[in-house]
Structures are given as C-alpha cells and as structure tokens.
Enzyme design. Structure first.
Site, mmCIF file in Angstrom:
data_model
loop_
_atom_site.group_PDB
_atom_site.id
_atom_site.type_symbol
_atom_site.label_atom_id
_atom_site.label_comp_id
_atom_site.label_asym_id
_atom_site.label_seq_id
_atom_site.Cartn_x
_atom_site.Cartn_y
_atom_site.Cartn_z
ATOM 1 N N ASN A 39 41.582 18.834 45.571
ATOM 2 C CA ASN A 39 41.638 18.774 47.028
ATOM 3 C C ASN A 39 41.260 17.409 47.591
ATOM 4 O O ASN A 39 42.012 16.813 48.366
ATOM 5 C CB ASN A 39 40.701 19.830 47.633
ATOM 6 C CG ASN A 39 40.894 21.202 47.028
ATOM 7 O OD1 ASN A 39 40.619 21.409 45.859
ATOM 8 N ND2 ASN A 39 41.354 22.158 47.826
ATOM 9 N N GLN A 75 33.348 25.347 30.535
ATOM 10 C CA GLN A 75 34.484 26.140 31.011
ATOM 11 C C GLN A 75 35.661 25.266 31.412
ATOM 12 O O GLN A 75 36.808 25.706 31.410
ATOM 13 C CB GLN A 75 34.058 27.022 32.180
ATOM 14 C CG GLN A 75 33.607 26.279 33.409
ATOM 15 C CD GLN A 75 32.678 27.089 34.290
ATOM 16 O OE1 GLN A 75 33.095 28.070 34.892
ATOM 17 N NE2 GLN A 75 31.409 26.688 34.384
ATOM 18 N N ARG A 76 35.395 24.017 31.775
ATOM 19 C CA ARG A 76 36.497 23.165 32.216
ATOM 20 C C ARG A 76 36.999 22.230 31.121
ATOM 21 O O ARG A 76 38.031 21.578 31.305
ATOM 22 C CB ARG A 76 36.086 22.366 33.455
ATOM 23 C CG ARG A 76 35.101 21.253 33.234
ATOM 24 C CD ARG A 76 34.673 20.673 34.577
ATOM 25 N NE ARG A 76 33.970 19.405 34.422
ATOM 26 C CZ ARG A 76 33.311 18.809 35.408
ATOM 27 N NH1 ARG A 76 33.253 19.393 36.604
ATOM 28 N NH2 ARG A 76 32.718 17.645 35.222
ATOM 29 N N ASP A 90 39.459 25.289 39.726
ATOM 30 C CA ASP A 90 39.156 26.204 40.837
ATOM 31 C C ASP A 90 40.408 26.912 41.351
ATOM 32 O O ASP A 90 40.297 27.932 42.043
ATOM 33 C CB ASP A 90 38.508 25.446 41.990
ATOM 34 C CG ASP A 90 37.123 24.927 41.642
ATOM 35 O OD1 ASP A 90 36.475 25.525 40.766
ATOM 36 O OD2 ASP A 90 36.692 23.934 42.244
#
Length: 422
Positions: free
Chosen positions: A129, A313-314, A159
């Site tokens: 974003n 997790q990423r 996300d």
C-alpha cells in the site's frame, strides 16, 4: 479487438527497435527496479520476472538496493548480466527493502537528479500500500517536471489488502505457512492438553485486515485448524470471546486460537497498541497474543502458550505455494510489458475468472486508486469466530502446489548477493 491488435503490433515494433539499438551499442532507455516494504517469500520471483522480461526486450536494467533509500544514495546494481536464477528460490528481499516515504521536496529533487543522471525512463516499484503511494508520487512528479518516466507498481503483500486486485503475491505462501503451522500446533496441543497447555494462541500479522489470520482455519479442510479466529474486521468482545473459549474447552478439552495483530476494540483502539508510530504514520503493534492469553489465564484459569511466527510467516520459502510463485513472477513480467505498451502510472492486478478450475487474468489499475487504500476481508468470508465456505473457495487455490527450493546439507540452499553499504 482492433485496438488490441494494433497495440500488439506496436509492442513488437518497439521491442525490435530497442534490441536493434542495443546491438548497435546505443543505450536506448534504462529501467530501474526496487523492492519496498515488508518482504515476502516470493517477492524475488517478481524481481526475476521484471529483470528477465526487461532483458528479453533489450532494456538496460538496474536494481536499486534497499528501495528508494538506496536509490537516493545511488546504490545500484547492474542486473543486465546478473545470474538471476536464484531469485526464484530465495525468500525475503534479495536486493534489500526499505520503509522510506518520499515526504519532502529535497528527496524528490534528488531522486529526479539521479534519474536524469542515470537515464532512467522506466521505474518498477515492488511493494504494498505505502509503496504504491510512493510510486504514484514519483509518476506525478515526473509529469509535473516534464520528465519522461513510466512507473508501474508490482504488487506485494502477505496482508493481501491491496484493493482492485483479487489477491496479492506473497499472500498465498504466507497463508499456506500459517495454515500448516496451526494444524501442527493444534496436533501438539491435542497431545498434551490433559495435564499441560489447554489453550494455544498464535499471533498473526495483519494490521487492518484479517486475510492472513483467516488462513489459520484452512486446515479444517483436512480435519484440524484454529478453533477461534480473532479478526480486525470483527470488534473484540471480551466476554463473548471468553464464553466461546470456555464452551470449546468443555467440549473437547483444548482450544487453538489465531489472533490478528490488528485486533480492535469496538471503539477502534488496537488491543496491542504499543504507543508510538512508524515512519509511515502507522501505529506500532505487538503483543496481542500475550494479551489474549493473559485474559484466558486470568479469567478462565487455563494454562496457555503463545507463538508469534513474525518474520517466519512472510519468509517461509521452504513451503511456499507454487501458484503464488508463478503469479509473482508473472506480475513482474506484466509490469514490463505494460510499460512498453505505454500503460504506466498503474499497478499490475489479477482478476479471478473462475475457482474451478482456478483461472485468473492480468490487468492494471491506476496507482492513485491503490495508494494508501485497504481491502478488508469480506463479511461473507467469516462468521462468528470461524471462516466460511466462501473463504475456502477463495483461498484454497492460492495455497495450491509446492515449488521447493534446492537443498544442500539437508537445508535450503539460499544464495546471497553483495548489497554493499552506502
């Protein structure tokens, strides 16, 4: 159809012109690629797509080390002849990332001085974003200054909250990691709850939207997953939550909980607000897992355990989704193709054509419609403290398939490149 036909002809002629100029030793136009924001396990697949597609089309391609932070220091890597195969297998940002926001005039002025000096005419910014906001600002400044620059945003975020695209590269792999981790942790909990931990809490990334936390319920397709999922979209009601946990404990003896870091009270305040903001003005969050576990322990008297996957997790490339990797690469390729077709000032998007069989098509959206915007988890994707069939239909194709990295000495063989320090 006629315009599409002529567009393809123009694209082919442009490629021929670029290649011919390069063969004659003329620097036709240079492209610049950079990574920004929190990284993912497949962002480098997008880098591979951009670099490979740019080279195939005869463009000189530079990489900005550590996003706009490095670009402002002229910290570049010439990727024209770089061996890039490792990018398809390596997690995190191989070229370094940043969280810098282009706020002041001096940064903008310096950026365009560097663009002119290095003859940059294409800029591919790979991020989420806030990064799309930066890309939009750069495109607008270029037009204001009369500088020929084509900016295309390459989407990225675990996300999954970028609007105007069905999903984002990075989400499928992170969702797969969370789903598997919750399944395995729940099995561990099931083994030990009789006289040990009865409640397991996993704190999952997701500041405003619960896309990733929702993935903790995907394991139910194979029989085990999160019993309770706490989402930012559903205001947190402490009494209702504790009653639900108590009911699950009475029924089966243990309870696995997934909680998004962005969980909020009905008044809009974050449950885990740390009291300060980052350089983008975002409230810093942390510790919501321990907060939730503390409520369970003090109110229900149950033994709890908390896990925070955090960066894991990423960047869990070892179990990344094949679909995610392939789409991430293609988003990079499409960014270059769009720029060469004079479709710029846009971000690459994916539109879902069908679920079964899973099929998407690539498109684009103006950067200003994406910048600083957030796509929330749809209301029909969750109910109470669990996810619905609609979410399963949406998410399962995105976690499909495996594309393992090469292994050496029993471990993934990840390659590093020298980023230097400037």
């Amino acid at each position: 159809m006629k315009n599409e036909k002529y567009g393809k002809i123009f694209y082919k002629l442009l490629i021929l012109k670029i290649i011919e100029a390069k063969e004659e030793g003329i620097v036709f136009m240079k492209a610049l690629y950079a990574q920004s924001g929190g990284v993912t396990s497949v962002i480098n697949a997008s880098a591979y797509g951009v670099i490979d597609e740019a080279r195939k089309n005869g463009l000189e391609i530079l990489v900005g080390i550590n996003g706009v932070t490095g670009i402002l220091k002229e910290n570049f890597l010439d990727a024209s002849d770089l061996d890039i195969e490792f990018l398809r297998y390596t997690p995190a940002g191989a070229f370094g990332s940043c969280r810098k926001k282009m706020k002041n005039d001096s940064d903008i002025e310096k950026l365009f001085e560097i663009f002119r000096k290095n003859e940059i005419r294409y800029f591919f910014y790979n991020g989420g974003n806030d990064s799309m906001d930066t890309a939009w600002r750069v495109q607008m400044e270029a037009q204001k200054r009369g500088y020929e620059l084509k900016v295309v945003g390459v989407p990225k975020t675990i996300d999954n909250d970028l609007p105007h695209t069905d999903h984002c590269p990075g989400y499928g792999s992170a969702a797969k990691y969370i789903a598997i981790s919750m399944m395995e942790a729940a099995l561990d909990l099931r083994s030990m709850y009789v006289d040990s931990t009865q409640v397991f809490v996993m704190e999952i990334m997701g500041r405003h939207a619960g896309w990733l936390a929702a993935a903790a319920g995907l394991g139910w397709i194979n029989g085990i997953g999160a019993d309770v999922i706490l989402l930012p979209e559903k205001p947190f009601n402490k009494d209702e939550f504790l009653s639900t946990v108590n009911k699950i404990i009475s029924e089966k003896g243990y309870c696995a909980i997934a909680v998004a870091e962005g969980l909020k009270y009905p008044d809009g305040f974050f449950v885990s607000d740390m009291g300060f903001t980052d350089s983008f003005g975002n409230r810093q969050l942390g510790g919501v897992g321990f907060t939730i576990a503390g409520m369970v322990r003090s109110e229900l008297g149950l033994k709890t355990h908390v896990a925070i996957p955090d960066y894991l997790q990423r960047s869990g490339r070892h179990i990344a989704s094949k679909t995610d990797i392939e789409e991430a690469e293609m988003c990079g390729r499409m960014a270059v193709r769009y720029a060469l077709e004079d479709n710029y000032g846009v971000m690459v998007t994916m539109e879902r054509v069908s679920n079964n069989p899973y099929q998407i098509k690539y498109s684009s959206v103006p950067l200003n419609l994406v910048a600083d915007q957030t796509k929330m988890l749809p209301k029909d994707f969750y109910e109470g403290y669990t996810v619905t069939d609609k979410f399963f239909e949406y998410a399962l194709p995105l976690i499909s398939g495996e594309f393992y990295p090469p292994f050496e000495n029993g471990l993934p063989s990840y390659k590093l490149i020298n980023l230097g320090k400037k």
